[in-house]
Design an enzyme around this catalytic site. Structure first.
Site, PDB file in Angstrom:
ATOM      1  CG  PHE A 154      -5.171   5.435   8.469  1.00  0.00           C
ATOM      2  CD1 PHE A 154      -6.334   6.094   8.100  1.00  0.00           C
ATOM      3  CD2 PHE A 154      -5.079   4.927   9.744  1.00  0.00           C
ATOM      4  CE1 PHE A 154      -7.394   6.244   8.993  1.00  0.00           C
ATOM      5  CE2 PHE A 154      -6.125   5.061  10.655  1.00  0.00           C
ATOM      6  CZ  PHE A 154      -7.283   5.716  10.280  1.00  0.00           C
ATOM      7  CD  GLU A 155      -2.063   8.661   1.399  1.00  0.00           C
ATOM      8  OE1 GLU A 155      -1.258   9.596   1.222  1.00  0.00           O
ATOM      9  OE2 GLU A 155      -2.972   8.393   0.592  1.00  0.00           O
ATOM     10  N   GLY A 156       1.395   8.367   5.396  1.00  0.00           N
ATOM     11  CA  GLY A 156       2.411   9.048   6.196  1.00  0.00           C
ATOM     12  C   GLY A 156       2.796   8.266   7.443  1.00  0.00           C
TER      13      GLY A 156
END
Length: 369
Positions: A154-156
């Site tokens: 999971f990024e951003g």
């Protein structure tokens, strides 16, 4: 803001708090080689590195993360995965060939996981309905391809702490609580052989030494340290954490100095934090416990074109020497040595192949593969 902590007192606190922390199950440990090489395989998209078929993944790679499963919308929890379209990847294999190649890799002792998220796959499980859909849809992907588990990338803006959510041991933010619940459900479904890995950015982990969420007065980035409650809640289920030591700004280490990506010092300082533990937002009464070294690998770009923060092979070797033997340590002195450090992660298998296999060859040379 700069956090000043008495290092000796901090380490005594951490040591007392974490003596037995981070133990993985015997089954999970036995499932991987003592030292493992993890890599992402661009299975669903094309880029400048070219498409690598599953059957052509070199034997050096012990965990192969399929990049990426992505949601139908940010908050749906409905994760989908499909092979790269032939218009983008002319040499893409058929579904049946792909499944057969996965089985062959597994027969050779490799683990193949679905990686969820990536740069473009924002996932926010803000409701229990999204949580349940996540469990259902990820399980469907695992079952369809016969996979060994899940990688959370999971990024951003996927993870962010709500105002007032200040205790990583008792999170309140729905998207975080629901993610923890979803992963526990998947682990319960598939049992002790389920391989669980995570690939957070430094912003979501080590930055938590300085900042956690919006802070007591608000105004900070609420994503700071937001992976910490997820890692902590799942530490007994976690096979491997490989923080992305790239695409990162300067991060403060336990020496209260800022460290910049691309050097051995950065990897040593960032990994030392995971293996020593650290007070969250400088609060010595709120310590993130150390992980077991067998649960930790160093995440790196496989080549200069793979991402910001590429580290030369000689600097990677220095990092490993320092962390496992306490030699070649340079400017940063870690608070221990950990021969059981699991290994390295690379973005990506494709980029390493594009670069002549330099990353994997360096790993194999170091560990005698």
């Amino acid at each position: 803001m700069c956090v000043s902590v008495a290092t000796a007192g901090l380490l005594a606190t951490v040591s007392a708090t974490t003596a037995d922390a981070g133990t993985t199950s015997a089954t999970a440990k036995a499932a991987l080689p003592e030292h493992a090489l993890v890599g992402y395989l661009h299975s669903s998209f094309a880029n400048g590195s070219g498409y690598t078929r599953m059957a052509d993944v070199p034997d050096s790679w012990d965990i192969i993360d399929l990049a990426f499963g992505e949601p139908t919308s940010t908050t749906s929890g409905d994760i989908r995965f499909s092979l790269c379209p032939q218009t983008e990847c002319p040499n893409v294999e058929s579904e049946d060939e792909f499944k057969a190649a996965i089985k062959a890799k597994q027969a050779a002792g490799k683990k193949v996981l679905i990686s969820i998220g990536g740069q473009n796959g924002q996932v926010q499980l803000t409701t229990t309905a999204a949580r349940d859909k996540f469990v259902e849809s990820v399980g469907a992907i695992i079952d369809k391809y016969g996979l060994d588990g899940l990688d959370i990338d999971f990024e951003g803006h996927s993870l962010s702490l709500d105002d007032g959510d200040t205790d990583f041991k008792n999170p309140k933010t729905p998207a975080i609580v629901n993610l923890i619940s979803a992963v526990k459900s998947l682990k319960a479904k598939y049992g002790s052989d389920f391989t669980l890995t995570m690939a957070p950015e430094t912003f979501f982990v080590q930055l938590g030494y300085q900042f956690y969420g919006a802070g007591p007065s608000g105004g900070q980035d609420p994503r700071a340290g937001a992976y910490l409650p997820v890692i902590h809640a799942l530490r007994d289920d976690l096979t491997l954490l490989h923080v992305q030591d790239y695409n990162s700004g300067p991060i403060m280490g336990l020496d209260n100095q800022s460290h910049t990506m691309g050097s051995a010092d950065f990897h040593i300082a960032m990994t030392d934090m995971l293996l020593t533990g650290f007070p969250v937002a400088g609060d010595t009464n709120n310590v993130f416990p150390a992980l077991d070294p067998s649960q930790v690998a160093i995440g790196l770009p496989a080549s200069p074109t793979a991402g910001n923060g590429h580290t030369q092979p000689s600097e990677v070797t220095k990092s490993l020497n320092c962390l496992t033997k306490k030699t070649d340590c340079g400017g940063y002195q870690p608070h221990g040595s950990w021969p059981a450090l699991r290994g390295l992660m690379a973005w990506s298998i494709n980029w390493d192949s594009f670069n002549g296999g330099e990353f994997a060859k360096n790993f194999d040379a170091y560990y005698g593969g």
